[in-house]
Write an enzyme that holds these catalytic residues in place. Structure first.
Site, PDB file in Angstrom:
ATOM      1  N   THR A 138     -34.106  -7.574 -22.937  1.00 41.98           N
ATOM      2  CA  THR A 138     -33.216  -8.380 -22.102  1.00 41.98           C
ATOM      3  C   THR A 138     -33.359  -9.857 -22.431  1.00 41.98           C
ATOM      4  O   THR A 138     -32.369 -10.592 -22.497  1.00 41.98           O
ATOM      5  CB  THR A 138     -33.505  -8.128 -20.608  1.00 41.98           C
ATOM      6  OG1 THR A 138     -33.380  -6.725 -20.348  1.00 41.98           O
ATOM      7  CG2 THR A 138     -32.529  -8.880 -19.733  1.00 41.98           C
ATOM      8  N   ASP A 139     -34.584 -10.318 -22.640  1.00 42.30           N
ATOM      9  CA  ASP A 139     -34.794 -11.694 -23.090  1.00 42.30           C
ATOM     10  C   ASP A 139     -34.094 -11.945 -24.424  1.00 42.30           C
ATOM     11  O   ASP A 139     -33.447 -12.981 -24.621  1.00 42.30           O
ATOM     12  CB  ASP A 139     -36.292 -11.973 -23.260  1.00 42.30           C
ATOM     13  CG  ASP A 139     -36.951 -12.423 -21.974  1.00 42.30           C
ATOM     14  OD1 ASP A 139     -36.275 -13.044 -21.139  1.00 42.30           O
ATOM     15  OD2 ASP A 139     -38.155 -12.171 -21.802  1.00 42.30           O
ATOM     16  N   LEU A 140     -34.243 -11.006 -25.350  1.00 41.79           N
ATOM     17  CA  LEU A 140     -33.696 -11.206 -26.691  1.00 41.79           C
ATOM     18  C   LEU A 140     -32.171 -11.216 -26.684  1.00 41.79           C
ATOM     19  O   LEU A 140     -31.542 -12.056 -27.338  1.00 41.79           O
ATOM     20  CB  LEU A 140     -34.230 -10.133 -27.637  1.00 41.79           C
ATOM     21  CG  LEU A 140     -35.758 -10.140 -27.828  1.00 41.79           C
ATOM     22  CD1 LEU A 140     -36.211  -8.955 -28.660  1.00 41.79           C
ATOM     23  CD2 LEU A 140     -36.206 -11.443 -28.479  1.00 41.79           C
TER      24      LEU A 140
END
Length: 428
Positions: A199-201
């Site tokens: 999700t961060d990426l």
């Protein structure tokens, strides 16, 4: 005598062309763009690293003593060759901070704020990932900058609006809250997170893409804008066909399927004699190829397996039959048999195997750089290949405050001023 406008234009064009001949970095798409990076951990640094790979000058503003949180996230740490008793940089930090400069600055101090304001006024983009309203306390919010040309991207867990806007949002929480974890894992087993902070990426990817779109927009209007990027929004967007299925059907999602595909069979991982192999028989033709490779052409006459919907319906019968055949040989043997057949297949490799994979090495996805404290180190390279521009690792991930003096000099500060600011903890 003053040169004519045309003569000056010709000289400038010649100078640019000559510089490009001697400096291939000038061909990078974002050469000449300066970014003030006020982000930490992963989503923001991943976005700014992508922009840095494409030629932008990225100045990473870090806490004056401890720097980015991930500098301490280890082990593993790269060895410090100059001081073996001191840990080197963390592998986590090294993964998302190449091609950047580090400015160690305390912007809680009014003098630090003044420095940062001046730096921003000479830049194109600001990226930050503080909770909404935090930077406004230091006169660094978008509205307070009063700079209509600046592109200001705010990356948060839940966005600048909505009931969750003040909630801290890390990847694992958003994976859980926004549906991804519910569909990740083995059937009839508890939910699991994805093996990387996906999700961060993906949020970093959305942020970088939106920033480049805003740059294009500024060429038309002359104005920047505030970009609100939320992990929660990006997670929902990347639910893609699963979200669409729920919206169209009005029904709950189908839950966790492991490596299985809920709408295609066979399309999953199978055990071999010594490991796991992924096979994708995504249509009737590919299923026929698989049957012939397994010497089970009798399956083609089985009415249970005559079409993909039927194979999905009778998955519980077909999958064990396929796996029974695959267990007769090793993964390497099956890879040889499947090679050139037209069917989609892949071994399930661990990360070390992946990083030494002949295709990955041929694509130059692992490169070596020289770090000032840790010496030569291998890093994952920029992934996208351009026909003219050559994105590369021009700068190794920086040490904390490595470029503080150089950056402050460009802002007009002298050595004595910098020394005083360092002695008083404003810079590091």
């Amino acid at each position: 005598m003053r040169k004519s406008w045309f003569a000056r234009f010709q000289f400038r064009q010649f100078s640019v062309a000559a510089a490009r001949f001697t400096n291939p970095n000038l061909e990078l798409p974002l050469n000449g763009i300066r970014i003030v990076d006020l982000t930490r951990v992963l989503a923001g640094p991943y976005a700014t690293q992508m922009l840095a790979d494409l030629g932008a000058e990225v100045i990473k503003v870090e806490h004056v003593t401890r720097g980015d949180d991930t500098r301490s996230w280890g082990p593993p740490f790269a060895k410090n060759l100059k001081n073996p008793d001191t840990p080197g940089e963390s592998a986590y930090f090294l993964s998302v901070n190449r091609n950047k400069q580090s400015l160690a600055l305390n912007f809680q101090d009014p003098r630090g704020q003044k420095i940062l304001h001046k730096l921003i006024n000479e830049s194109d983009i600001v990226i930050e990932n503080y909770l909404p309203g935090t930077l406004s306390k230091y006169n660094l919010g978008y509205e307070q900058l009063q700079n209509e040309k600046i592109i200001y991207a705010s990356i948060t867990g839940y966005g600048q609006t909505g009931p969750y806007k003040d909630r801290a949002g890390y990847d694992i929480m958003v994976e859980a809250e926004m549906g991804l974890m519910h569909i990740t894992g083995e059937k009839n087993r508890p939910p699991v997170k994805v093996g990387v902070a996906v999700t961060d990426l993906t949020t970093g990817l959305y942020a970088a893409n939106s920033i480049m779109a805003a740059l294009l927009g500024r060429t038309k209007t002359g104005k920047g804008q505030h970009i609100d990027v939320a992990l929660s929004d990006c997670q929902v967007a990347t639910l893609s066909n699963i979200a669409s299925s729920c919206l169209i059907s009005g029904q709950p999602d189908s839950g966790r399927h492991g490596t299985e595909h809920p709408s295609i069979c066979p399309y999953q991982g199978f055990q071999t004699a010594d490991g796991t192999i992924i096979i994708g028989g995504a249509n009737d033709k590919l299923f026929g190829i698989l049957c012939r490779l397994l010497n089970r052409e009798d399956w083609l006459a089985d009415p249970r397996f005559g079409s993909n919907p039927l194979r999905v319906k009778h998955r519980s019968h077909l999958v064990p039959m396929i796996e029974e055949e695959l267990r007769e040989k090793s993964t390497a043997e099956w890879l040889t048999i499947f090679e050139g057949s037209g069917i989609a297949y892949a071994a399930v490799n661990d990360i070390q195997t992946t990083l030494h994979h002949p295709h990955i090495l041929a694509r130059e996805m692992v490169t070596e750089v020289e770090h000032p404290e840790c010496g030569p180190m291998k890093l994952v390279a920029p992934p996208v290949k351009f026909s003219i521009a050559k994105p590369s690792i021009r700068l190794p991930p920086p040490m904390l405050g490595q470029h503080t003096d150089d950056i402050l000099h460009t802002l007009g500060l002298g050595d004595d001023q910098i020394r005083t600011l360092r002695d008083e903890g404003v810079v590091g």
